[in-house]
Every structure is written in structure tokens, then in C-alpha cells.
Design a protein around this motif. Structure first.
Motif, mmCIF file in Angstrom:
data_model
loop_
_atom_site.group_PDB
_atom_site.id
_atom_site.type_symbol
_atom_site.label_atom_id
_atom_site.label_comp_id
_atom_site.label_asym_id
_atom_site.label_seq_id
_atom_site.Cartn_x
_atom_site.Cartn_y
_atom_site.Cartn_z
ATOM 1 N N TYR A 468 0.842 -1.200 0.000
ATOM 2 C CA TYR A 468 0.000 0.000 0.000
ATOM 3 C C TYR A 468 0.876 1.248 0.000
ATOM 4 O O TYR A 468 0.610 2.207 -0.723
ATOM 5 N N ARG A 469 1.941 1.234 0.796
ATOM 6 C CA ARG A 469 2.847 2.379 0.857
ATOM 7 C C ARG A 469 3.602 2.560 -0.459
ATOM 8 O O ARG A 469 3.675 3.651 -1.010
ATOM 9 N N ASN A 470 4.152 1.480 -0.977
ATOM 10 C CA ASN A 470 4.993 1.582 -2.172
ATOM 11 C C ASN A 470 4.209 1.865 -3.448
ATOM 12 O O ASN A 470 4.801 2.243 -4.464
ATOM 13 N N ALA A 471 2.889 1.688 -3.409
ATOM 14 C CA ALA A 471 2.082 1.975 -4.595
ATOM 15 C C ALA A 471 2.090 3.457 -4.962
ATOM 16 O O ALA A 471 1.690 3.825 -6.069
ATOM 17 N N LEU A 472 2.566 4.313 -4.058
ATOM 18 C CA LEU A 472 2.642 5.740 -4.360
ATOM 19 C C LEU A 472 3.885 6.098 -5.163
ATOM 20 O O LEU A 472 3.902 7.121 -5.856
ATOM 21 N N TRP A 473 4.943 5.262 -5.062
ATOM 22 C CA TRP A 473 6.195 5.608 -5.737
ATOM 23 C C TRP A 473 5.974 5.763 -7.239
ATOM 24 O O TRP A 473 5.446 4.885 -7.914
ATOM 25 N N GLY A 474 6.378 6.905 -7.757
ATOM 26 C CA GLY A 474 6.179 7.235 -9.167
ATOM 27 C C GLY A 474 4.805 7.773 -9.483
ATOM 28 O O GLY A 474 4.563 8.235 -10.603
ATOM 29 N N ASN A 475 3.901 7.738 -8.514
ATOM 30 C CA ASN A 475 2.503 8.094 -8.776
ATOM 31 C C ASN A 475 1.979 9.233 -7.911
ATOM 32 O O ASN A 475 0.774 9.467 -7.855
ATOM 33 N N TRP A 476 2.876 9.942 -7.228
ATOM 34 C CA TRP A 476 2.439 11.034 -6.347
ATOM 35 C C TRP A 476 1.737 12.112 -7.168
ATOM 36 O O TRP A 476 2.198 12.496 -8.235
ATOM 37 N N GLY A 477 0.617 12.550 -6.646
ATOM 38 C CA GLY A 477 -0.187 13.530 -7.371
ATOM 39 C C GLY A 477 -1.217 12.901 -8.275
ATOM 40 O O GLY A 477 -2.070 13.603 -8.833
ATOM 41 N N LEU A 478 -1.150 11.583 -8.431
ATOM 42 C CA LEU A 478 -2.108 10.853 -9.267
ATOM 43 C C LEU A 478 -2.991 9.952 -8.408
ATOM 44 O O LEU A 478 -4.181 10.216 -8.240
ATOM 45 N N VAL A 479 -2.413 8.871 -7.871
ATOM 46 C CA VAL A 479 -3.247 7.901 -7.152
ATOM 47 C C VAL A 479 -3.787 8.482 -5.850
ATOM 48 O O VAL A 479 -4.909 8.162 -5.440
ATOM 49 N N ASP A 480 -3.004 9.319 -5.173
ATOM 50 C CA ASP A 480 -3.468 9.884 -3.906
ATOM 51 C C ASP A 480 -4.619 10.861 -4.121
ATOM 52 O O ASP A 480 -5.567 10.906 -3.322
ATOM 53 N N THR A 481 -4.551 11.631 -5.203
ATOM 54 C CA THR A 481 -5.656 12.547 -5.481
ATOM 55 C C THR A 481 -6.867 11.804 -6.039
ATOM 56 O O THR A 481 -8.010 12.179 -5.766
ATOM 57 N N ALA A 482 -6.617 10.738 -6.791
ATOM 58 C CA ALA A 482 -7.737 9.904 -7.239
ATOM 59 C C ALA A 482 -8.449 9.286 -6.041
ATOM 60 O O ALA A 482 -9.681 9.145 -6.039
#
Length: 648
Positions: A468-482
Motif C-alpha cells: 500500500y505504501r509503495n504503490a505511491l512511488w512514481g505516482n504522487w499527485g495521481l493515485v493519492d488525489t484519485a
């Protein structure tokens, strides 16, 4: 006693509440860093009310006494966020760093401190003393050259008798949690290097410590290869070493026994999907401690909520030390051994505000509160309690989003079922952190006025496992805002919720800006505190600790310079202001060394030029976390006015 009947009201935001901004600012104390002195039996903790952090002594009779001189504050600026605060020396004195980064020795009975060292370029933190010799371990940060890439960190040994400071370990970019064993013959520490982050790169080392302040026999114990280690703790025997390591999907406890070639996991049945030990931007985490050779006290995190456990090492069994309404949120420097039967714990529950607790590991019925963070008590009917929310979010990949939801709650008003209430979604900072369900009067300030509140643990949050934590790597500003948009839509579909606002501090501020550009029709208003609006400028100017954090969060591996420029621009709200529809409030400290205030000024100016509704409020003299009383009050009151305007 007859309870007064509540009034049904849909005047959300106008509900009368006794939780005032003055109460949130000046009537609340922030508690942390429990310590104990084996020789005197006295205990200590830090207490912050306003901009100053003092040290409070707990005498054996339970009386409290502030022991720090009034012109001093127990704090430091190591790693810019500040790191471990102080420690108790064998003779009962205390060693700490003050607001000027000077190292001092405190005589608690005299309420007097003497200067041990002061330098315009050296900072010290994470002091750790032993019981057998005059040496104290600490982290030293050298700002002789203040450029982030040239700031140097070392482990130092400080001789409190001679005033000698000796660099004992050097060469790594960062050091974490130096620890003496009981007799001072061995030390343990964590270290890591750029471009990695401590979440997955901390390595644990031990060494023999010599009485001239040097070390020998350095040994790598654990960590590396993507398996991060945290919180080394020597056992009471001085030979057993405990720590937490992420060898599977969740961080678990390990022990290295005397004479053993390799550590072994302490297998705790039922906690396989929980995390033990903490990895945090604020160096100095203490969330577990050996109490006796048989028992550990440890914090376990499950889906963002925390429990204090008593672990029996004879059979690896465990039990909860307190109910969740008393303790469910414990973080950073929170747990210390007092004696063979007691630990000191700082934490909050769903119904109890932050407090210093004395926990009896054998007889929980004798647990007691030593110090509450507030003196005033409010009616139980006024306080909203949280529900754990797990809601679906479409991918790729499909996943769940977690968080805690507080509904509008009052002792005077009931919800009007025919009128939907407004919702505030809060994105935590970090972004590698999480929000727990403990009682927060800042949240209650809004819920008691008629707002719902959702503290979102978006993809990338800790406390939910490595994947769950590592799913943000490379995706900050995308998956968290989604995730934020999915949460907003999910709540609105319930039918009881109307307009939704988005807010957050630091990485939560970045989330707020990204939400308003990527999902302009979802949020009716935004409040961005200390947020990033332009990634390239931020990446070029941020401090050493996070100087490789943004590329890891935003870029794919092996990204070219051209790709970096393109992605940074694409994920910067400054270049997407034409998409923003919701009114935006920006609050920022003028002395922010982590996210410079220009980040707020740039997007405020751009929005004004585009004719969009924006307001910027700057706080002189304050930094990234906006902790000065005038900042706390100004931020809260400005935010409330913003929600009144945008969410009603």
C-alpha cells in the motif's frame, strides 16, 4: 438527571460550540518524549504550549514540576523537522539541545542549565546516555556548507565530564536512533544513504564502544535489499538486541540473542497484517521498549489504528494494555520504561485526548493518567467518535482507501435528515505517514459546528503494509488525489452529505492543489497549508532529508531529463490553474525551510492573474508545520471562514 432535548438544525457551520479557536491554540498542550531516571525514580516528558517546548518532571508522589528555565526551549533543527529531544543522565541530570542549537546540561532541582557546546553551524539531537560511563551518543549535523548536498551528518560521542565531542561514526548520509546498551560497552544505530529513503533503506549496525569515545568491531545486523529496519532497542541484559524489520509485507519485531549469528522474528499470532516499530520523518521514534527480560511493551498499527500491546517473550503471546477509547493513537517518541511493572506512554484514544499514561503491564486496572493535554472537559455528547472507513477505489489497480470519519456531533443540535451536511476531507502530510483515530480538538472544532470530517489515509500511507505504501512511488499527485476524489464521490452517494472540501498540510497541501486541478467539479473549496505548487523549484530548494524524495515519488525509474521536466510540469498545479474552479485558501509560514513560501506565492499570483478566487495568508517567523500560536489561530479561523463560504 434529565438530558436537555437537542434542536434539529441544518444550519451547518453555525452551530454554537464551546470549542473555540482560543481553546485549540492556548488551552491544549502537546505532550511527547517520556523518560525515566532509574536512580531517582523520577519521570519526565516534554510539553508544548505555544512555540516553547518545556520539560516536566513527575516526582515519585505523582506531582508535576516544570524544570526547564523559562528562557529556554527543548528543541533542535536536525533534519530540519527536528529529531530526538533529550535524555536522562545516570546522575539524574538531563542533556538536551535548546532553540539556539546549543547543547545543555539541566539540573532539574535547581531549574538551571549549563552550556556544554554552542556552534553557529553544528546541530545536535537524539541524545542517548548509558549508566556506566560519562559518554552520551548523539547525532551531529554540520552546516558549515549549508547547501543540502553538502550538509554532513555524523554519530558523535559526547563526554559530559570533559566537554569533548568525538565523531565516532561517519560516512553515511544519515544516522538514526543511536543507542547504548546498559553498560555502555556496545552501541547500535541505523544509517542510510541517498538516493534511497529510510522507509526501505535503513540498515542496522552494532559496534563495541571504547572509553576513548571510539568504536570497533562494526557489524551489519539487518536491513538493506529493500528491507528497512527501525527502532533498535537493547534488552535489559545489555546483550539482546530488539528491532523492527519489514521482511514481509508488514513490519514485525525481531531479536538478536547473545551469541546468535542471525536475528529471529518474534512471531506474534494475529498481528501478521499489523506493523510494529515506526519509520517517520521525525527521527527519534520510540514505540516499543523492553520492560523486563520477559515482557515488551509495543505499539501495533492495524489499518491506521494503533494498540499498545504487552508481549510475553516466553511464548510470544500478547494482550492489549488499554481500550481503544483510551489509547488508539501513539506515535513518534511515545513509550518509555519506568520500572519492572510500568511503562510511560503518550497517546490519545477515541474518547480521551492526548495524555501521559502510566501503564501497569501486569494489572491494567491500575493504569492511570499522569497528565492530560487539556484541563477543560466537554460534555461527552459534544464529542464525535470516528468510524473506520474502507471504501473501494478504481485503479489501476483496483484497491481500497482507508480513513476515519467523524460525523457532525453536538450536545445542542441534531442533524436535519432532510438537509445534507458538508464534509471536510483531510489529506495527511508526509506523504509517507498516516492519520489515526485519536481525539483531536482541531477536528472536533469543525464537527461540533456541523461539519463532517474524513481523515484520509490515501495510497502511500503507512500503517497499511508495504504494498500500500509503495504503490505511491512514481505516482504522487495521481493515485493519492484519485483516492481523495473517490472518497468524496463515495460519501456524496450516501445521500446525507452535500458539498465537499479538501485540505491538508505539506504533502496534504500538494494533494489539495492536485485535487482542485484534476477533479475541479468534485470539490467546492480547498485549503492548502505549506503545500507544493511547482515541483521543479521545490526539488531544487528542499532540504537534505528530502532532496531525493520528490523524484522517487513522482518519476519512473531511469527517467530521462526530458521526462523529468515533462512530468514535473504535468504534476505541478501552477501550470494547471486554468482548470481550478473552486476557491482556494493558501496558508504558509514565511520561514519555511522545507517548502519555501514562494510555492504559495507563485500559485496565488497565477490564480489572481487568471481571475480565480484565491487568498493567501502568510505567517511571519513561522516554519513548515505552522506551530506558532498566532499561526495556529490564524490558520484555523481563516479555514473556518473559508468553509463557511464554500461548503454551505
Amino acid at each position: 438527571m434529565m438530558l436537555k432535548k437537542k434542536t434539529i438544525s441544518s444550519a451547518y457551520g453555525d452551530w454554537e460550540s464551546p470549542i473555540s479557536s482560543d481553546f485549540v491554540v492556548s488551552k491544549m498542550r502537546i505532550l511527547a518524549a517520556p523518560r525515566a531516571c532509574p536512580r531517582t525514580g523520577r519521570a519526565y516528558f516534554t510539553e508544548t504550549n505555544g512555540a516553547r517546548r518545556t520539560i516536566v518532571q513527575v516526582a515519585q508522589d505523582g506531582s508535576l514540576n516544570e524544570v526547564l528555565p523559562e528562557d529556554q526551549s527543548c528543541q533542535n533543527a536536525v533534519y530540519e523537522y527536528g529529531a530526538g529531544l533529550y535524555d536522562v543522565l545516570p546522575d539524574g541530570r538531563l542533556i538536551f539541545s535548546d532553540q539556539d542549537n546549543a547543547v545543555r546540561i539541566l539540573e532539574p532541582d535547581a531549574k538551571y542549565s549549563s552550556l556544554l557546546a554552542r556552534s553557529p553551524v553544528l546541530r545536535y539531537s537524539s541524545f542517548h546516555a548509558n549508566t556506566k560511563n560519562p559518554w552520551v551518543l548523539a547525532i551531529e549535523e554540520d552546516h558549515t556548507d549549508d547547501a543540502p548536498s553538502r550538509v554532513q551528518n555524523h554519530l558523535v560521542a559526547i563526554n559530559i565530564l570533559t566537554g569533548e565531542f568525538k565523531r565516532a561514526v561517519s560516512g553515511a548520509d544519515f544516522y538514526w536512533l543511536p543507542q547504548f546498551n546498559a553498560d555502555g560497552s556496545k552501541i547500535a544505530w541505523l544509517e542510510w544513504n541517498h538516493p534511497h529513503m529510510f522507509f526501505d533503506a535503513c540498515k542496522l549496525y552494532t559496534a563495541d564502544f571504547r572509553l576513548d569515545g571510539t568504536v570497533s568491531g562494526v557489524r551489519h545486523i539487518a536491513g538493506g535489499n529493500g528491507e528497512s529496519v527501525t527502532e533498535p532497542r537493547w534488552g535489559l541484559d545489555g546483550a539482546t538486541l530488539f528491532f523492527a524489520q519489514e521482511t514481509s509485507g508488514y513490519r514485525q519485531l525481531f531479536r538478536l540473542d547473545p551469541g546468535s549469528a542471525a536475528p529471529r522474528e518474534i512471531k506474534l499470532s494475529g498481528l501478521e497484517a499489523s506493523e510494529l516499530g515506526e519509520v517517520y520523518f521525525f527521527e527519534g521514534s520510540r514505540t516499543f521498549v523492553p520492560v523486563t527480560e520477559r515482557f515488551l511493551a509495543a505499539v501495533a498499527t492495524t489499518n491506521g489504528a494503533r494498540r499498545l500491546l504487552i508481549i510475553d517473550l516466553e511464548d510470544d503471546s500478547w494482550r492489549e494494555a488499554a481500550d481503544g477509547d483510551v489509547l488508539c493513537q501513539l506515535s513518534w517518541d511515545a513509550v518509555a520504561r519506568l520500572d519492572d511493572s510500568h511503562v510511560l506512554v503518550v497517546g490519545s484514544g477515541t474518547g480521551v485526548p492526548q495524555a501521559v499514561h502510566k501503564i501497569n503491564i501486569h494489572q491494567p486496572e491500575h493504569n492511570k493518567i499522569i497528565r492530560l493535554s487539556v484541563d477543560e472537559q466537554f460534555p461527552k455528547e459534544l464529542i464525535a467518535t470516528p468510524d473506520l472507513i474502507r471504501l473501494p477505489c478504481e485503479g489501476p489497480p483496483n484497491h481500497s482507501v482507508y480513513g476515519f470519519f467523524w460525523k457532525p456531533t453536538s450536545d445542542k443540535y441534531e442533524l436535519d435528515a432532510s438537509a445534507p451536511f458538508p464534509l471536510i476531507i483531510n489529506a495527511h502530510g508526509g506523504p509517507t505517514g498516516h492519520t489515526g483515530p485519536g481525539l483531536s480538538y482541531r477536528i472536533q472544532y469543525f464537527t461540533s459546528r456541523g461539519y463532517g470530517y474524513f481523515a484520509m489515509n490515501y495510497t502511500g500511507s503507512t500503517g497499511h503494509g508495504r504494498d500500500y505504501r509503495n504503490a505511491l512511488w512514481g505516482n504522487w499527485g495521481l493515485v493519492d488525489t484519485a483516492d481523495a476524489a473517490a472518497a468524496a464521490n463515495w460519501f456524496v452517494q450516501l445521500g446525507s452529505i452535500g458539498k465537499v472540501g479538501i485540505t491538508g498540510l505539506s504533502a496534504g497541501g500538494y494533494n489539495t492543489l492536485q485535487c482542485l486541478t484534476r477533479f475541479p467539479d468534485t470539490f467546492a473549496g480547498g485549503v492548502c497549508a505549506s503545500g507544493v505548487s511547482e515541483l521543479k523549484k521545490f526539488d531544487e530548494k528542499t532540504h537534505k532529508l528530502e532532496s531525493h524524495y520528490t523524484p522517487a515519488l513522482v518519476l519512473p525509474k531511469d527517467a530521462t531529463d526530458e521526462q523529468r521536466e515533462e512530468i514535473y510540469k504535468e504534476r505541478s498545479a501552477l501550470y494547471q490553474v486554468d482548470k481550478i474552479k473552486a476557491p482556494l485558501l493558501l496558508v504558509h509560514g514565511q520561514e519555511d525551510t522545507i517548502v519555501p513560501v514562494e510555492q504559495a506565492r507563485l500559485i496565488a499570483d497565477s490564480l489572481k492573474e487568471s481571475g480565480k478566487e484565491v487568498k493567501i495568508v502568510e505567517f511571519p517567523g513561522d516554519g513548515h508545520m505552522l506551530t506558532h500560536p498566532e499561526s495556529v489561530k490564524g490558520w484555523l479561523e481563516e479555514e473556518e471562514k473559508w468553509w463557511r463560504k464554500t461548503l454551505r
